[in-house]
Design a protein around this motif. Structure first.
Motif, short mmCIF file in Angstrom:
data_model
loop_
_atom_site.label_atom_id
_atom_site.label_comp_id
_atom_site.label_asym_id
_atom_site.label_seq_id
_atom_site.Cartn_x
_atom_site.Cartn_y
_atom_site.Cartn_z
N ASP A 186 1.00 -1.29 -0.06
CA ASP A 186 0.02 0.14 0.18
C ASP A 186 0.99 1.23 -0.05
N PRO A 187 1.05 2.00 -1.30
CA PRO A 187 1.92 3.03 -1.22
C PRO A 187 1.95 4.05 -0.09
N VAL A 188 0.33 4.32 0.53
CA VAL A 188 0.16 5.37 1.18
C VAL A 188 0.67 4.86 2.60
N ARG A 189 0.62 3.73 2.89
CA ARG A 189 0.99 3.26 4.30
C ARG A 189 2.64 2.96 4.39
N LEU A 190 3.12 2.70 3.15
CA LEU A 190 4.60 2.63 3.10
C LEU A 190 5.13 3.96 3.22
N ASN A 191 4.40 5.14 2.56
CA ASN A 191 4.90 6.30 2.74
C ASN A 191 4.93 6.95 4.33
N GLN A 192 3.79 6.27 4.98
CA GLN A 192 3.73 6.64 6.34
C GLN A 192 4.96 5.78 7.18
N VAL A 193 5.25 4.77 6.97
CA VAL A 193 6.28 4.19 7.53
C VAL A 193 7.44 4.78 7.52
N LEU A 194 7.77 5.51 5.95
CA LEU A 194 8.98 6.16 5.92
C LEU A 194 9.27 7.44 6.52
N MET A 195 8.00 8.03 6.49
CA MET A 195 7.50 9.53 7.13
C MET A 195 8.13 9.49 8.65
N ASN A 196 7.47 8.25 9.45
CA ASN A 196 7.87 8.13 10.83
C ASN A 196 9.27 7.84 11.05
N LEU A 197 9.87 6.96 10.18
CA LEU A 197 11.27 6.64 10.42
C LEU A 197 12.27 7.83 10.12
N VAL A 198 12.11 8.52 9.06
CA VAL A 198 12.95 9.65 8.73
C VAL A 198 12.65 10.70 9.78
N GLY A 199 11.37 11.02 10.07
CA GLY A 199 11.17 11.87 11.09
C GLY A 199 11.70 11.88 12.38
N ASN A 200 11.77 10.41 12.92
CA ASN A 200 12.48 10.31 13.85
C ASN A 200 14.08 10.45 14.01
N ALA A 201 14.62 9.99 12.68
CA ALA A 201 16.13 10.38 12.51
C ALA A 201 16.12 11.95 12.73
N VAL A 202 15.22 12.76 12.20
CA VAL A 202 15.72 14.29 12.21
C VAL A 202 15.23 14.73 13.72
N LYS A 203 14.31 14.19 14.48
CA LYS A 203 14.18 14.43 15.68
C LYS A 203 15.37 14.30 16.69
N PHE A 204 15.88 13.12 16.35
CA PHE A 204 16.97 12.55 17.40
C PHE A 204 18.34 12.70 16.98
N THR A 205 18.60 13.53 15.90
CA THR A 205 19.86 14.12 15.57
C THR A 205 20.31 15.20 15.56
N PRO A 206 21.15 15.83 16.33
CA PRO A 206 21.52 17.06 16.66
C PRO A 206 21.56 17.89 15.32
N PRO A 207 21.50 19.20 15.34
CA PRO A 207 21.68 19.94 13.95
C PRO A 207 23.21 19.81 13.57
N GLY A 208 23.33 19.73 12.23
CA GLY A 208 24.78 19.66 11.90
C GLY A 208 24.94 18.01 11.66
N GLY A 209 24.14 17.03 11.95
CA GLY A 209 24.33 15.54 12.00
C GLY A 209 23.86 15.14 10.52
N SER A 210 24.06 13.98 10.43
CA SER A 210 23.77 13.58 8.99
C SER A 210 22.68 12.23 9.11
N ILE A 211 21.77 12.33 7.85
CA ILE A 211 20.93 10.92 7.86
C ILE A 211 21.18 10.34 6.39
N HIS A 212 21.31 9.16 6.42
CA HIS A 212 21.40 8.54 5.11
C HIS A 212 20.21 7.58 4.82
N VAL A 213 19.61 7.67 3.91
CA VAL A 213 18.34 6.64 3.41
C VAL A 213 18.79 5.71 2.28
N ALA A 214 18.66 4.54 2.38
CA ALA A 214 18.97 3.53 1.23
C ALA A 214 17.91 2.50 1.04
N VAL A 215 17.67 2.09 -0.33
CA VAL A 215 16.66 1.15 -0.67
C VAL A 215 17.62 0.21 -1.45
#
Length: 539
Positions: free
Chosen positions: A415-444
């Motif tokens: 379900d593309p909508v639900r998969l988008n929701q999964v990615l939104m939560n995971l990447v949103g958490n990465a932003v929330k718990f990474t201090p400014p200047g940090g890096s985030i990497h997403v790979a498929v």
């Protein structure tokens, strides 16, 4: 004095009338105390002397002492040698005084009378000695006969007791085993045969090591040494072997076997099969552990509920306050369009936030109640991830971080909508718990039968204690420095349930606090891998 004298019991008389009469007199004498026996000896001598004196007119003074020999023999046999000697002295005294002249004078005036007195003393003394010795001999023989009878009775009682004990041992539900101090089996009851599978003939004379595990033989030797020292062992839990090799949990009690001198010559072991008890104890422990775990879970759930209500009240209060403030601004700004525009943006942004929170709560409810419906269809997971990252970039979520994207096209049935929701939560958490200047990497990537998505960051990391419950409802980590706590703590729980509804698996890993974290989502690939170029984009 024989046992018959001490106890007063009358043993059976020997055959023959004369011997029976003598035996009867002797038995009566044996039952009399010493004072009565001596009184009897004196009485018999006085009576015999009075009879002799009364016969003096007809008998004369010839052979004056011959009348006393039967009396002395009777007294010796009936009362013993001592009373017989005393009676003999009384008879001699009364004869010298009242039979031999001069009467009423204690004297010997004729050498014939002197010789007669000497002969009387010698012969009657011999009669007293022989009678007393014969009485003593009969008494000793009777004592031996009684001792023999008592021993036979004791042996009979011991045999009855042994048979009774053997019956008890044989009917016991516990295994009873006797062995020497060297561990050689000397007795083995039927319960031992049932418990260990060996017959008595198979084990008697064999070493007890036959049914003891190799790693328990030192323990058995130590027990035997304790028993040899006189100790007793009660309710000692250990393990023994069945003939078929099965290990049997037993509780044993061991006591020493002593000889008549009290020296320990062996051991007696009572073994009880405690496998049922062990199972019950294990079940009881498991139930107790389960109850404790349930109680801990209930307490944790109650605490999570309290924390959730506190967070919910805070999260709702902030956007609602902003919306109320925006509405007031719209009312007061009049013709100032700029202020009105900013107020409308605040209201829209906070309303969207409230909508997202309500949607998260509704998703949790749908997932828990199994009422959520997926619109599954073939889609490219790389496209879904790229669109999600573009949407987040447009909102300015990445302005303080370096975010990289590395994707490989891979088809999934989802379900593309639900998969988008999964990615939104995971990447949103990465932003929330990474201090400014940090890096985030997403790979498929396409790994065998799986489509794998990884979201890695250089943020504050996850502690080992929190890692095990990171996907539980209402669990939140500490935000990155400079950021305030936000969210309801349901995002990762929703991620886990949505991924599992797609037939996949989500995992979290971290090398510790301050060392970043990684979330990996594994979904079943819809088609075999196909050659494709990599897309790399910096968000």
């Amino acid at each position: 004095m024989g046992r018959a004298e001490q106890s007063g019991r009358i043993p059976p008389a020997p055959p023959g009338p004369v011997r029976t009469a003598l035996y009867g007199l002797w038995l009566r004498g044996l039952s009399m105390p010493a004072s009565r026996r001596y009184a009897l000896g004196i009485g018999a001598a006085v009576v015999a002397s009075l009879v002799r004196i009364s016969l003096n007119p007809w008998w004369g003074t010839n052979l004056p002492y011959i009348f006393y020999f039967p009396t002395t023999l009777f007294t010796a046999l009936f009362a013993g040698g001592g009373p017989a000697w005393l009676g003999m002295a009384v008879c001699g005294f009364m004869t010298l005084v009242w039979v031999l002249p001069p009467v009423s004078v204690l004297s010997v005036t004729d050498h014939v009378d002197l010789v007669g007195l000497m002969v009387y003393v010698f012969v009657d003394g011999m009669v007293a000695w022989v009678g007393g010795a014969h009485r003593t001999l009969i008494a000793e023989r009777e004592r031996q006969r009684e001792a023999l009878a008592e021993r036979e009775a004791s042996l009979a009682r011991a045999e009855v007791a042994a048979r009774r004990l053997a019956a008890i041992v044989e009917s016991s539900d516990d295994a009873i085993i006797a062995k020497t101090l060297d561990g050689v089996i000397t007795a083995w009851n039927s319960s031992a045969s049932r418990m260990f599978g060996y017959s008595e003939a198979e084990v008697v004379g064999e070493s007890v090591d036959l049914f003891i595990p190799v790693d328990r033989r030192d323990e058995e030797a130590a027990l035997r040494r304790r028993i040899a020292a006189g100790d007793a062992i009660s309710s000692f839990d250990t393990v023994r072997l069945h003939k078929n090799g099965e290990e049997i949990d037993v509780s044993i009690s061991v006591s020493p076997i002593r000889d008549t001198r009290g020296v320990v010559i062996g051991t007696s072991t009572i073994a009880r099969d405690v496998r049922v008890r062990k199972r019950e104890e294990a079940e009881r422990a498991a139930l107790l552990a389960e109850a404790e775990a349930t109680r801990a879970e209930a307490e944790a759930a109650n605490q999570a509920k309290d924390d959730f209500l506190a967070v919910l009240s805070h999260e709702l209060r902030t956007p609602l306050a902003s919306i109320v403030t925006g509405v007031r601004l719209l009312r007061d700004v009049g013709r100032d369009e700029e202020k009105a525009r900013r107020a409308r943006e605040v209201i829209e942004r906070q309303a969207s936030l409230l909508s997202a929170m309500v949607e998260d709560l509704l998703d949790v409810k749908r997932i828990v109640s199994r009422t959520i419906v997926l619109d599954r269809r073939p889609c490219d997971l790389a496209d879904v991830v790229a669109q999600c990252m573009a949407s987040l970039r447009e909102t300015g979520r990445f302005k303080e971080h370096t975010v990289t994207l590395d994707v490989t096209p891979v088809q999934v049935l989802g379900d593309p909508v639900r998969l988008n929701q999964v990615l939104m939560n995971l990447v949103g958490n990465a932003v929330k718990f990474t201090p400014p200047g940090g890096s985030i990497h997403v790979a498929v990537t396409h790994e065998g039968p799986e489509a794998v998505t990884r979201v890695a960051d250089t943020g504050i990391g996850i502690g080992a204690d929190a890692l095990s419950r990171i996907f539980d409802l209402f669990v939140q980590g500490e935000p990155a420095p400079g950021r305030v706590r936000s969210g309801l703590g349901v995002g990762l729980a929703v991620v886990r349930d949505l991924v599992e509804l797609h037939g996949g698996l989500v995992q979290a890993s971290s090398e510790g606090l301050g060392r970043g974290s990684m979330f990996v989502v594994r979904l079943p690939a819809a088609v075999p891998p196909q050659p494709a170029g990599e897309a790399c984009e910096e968000a």
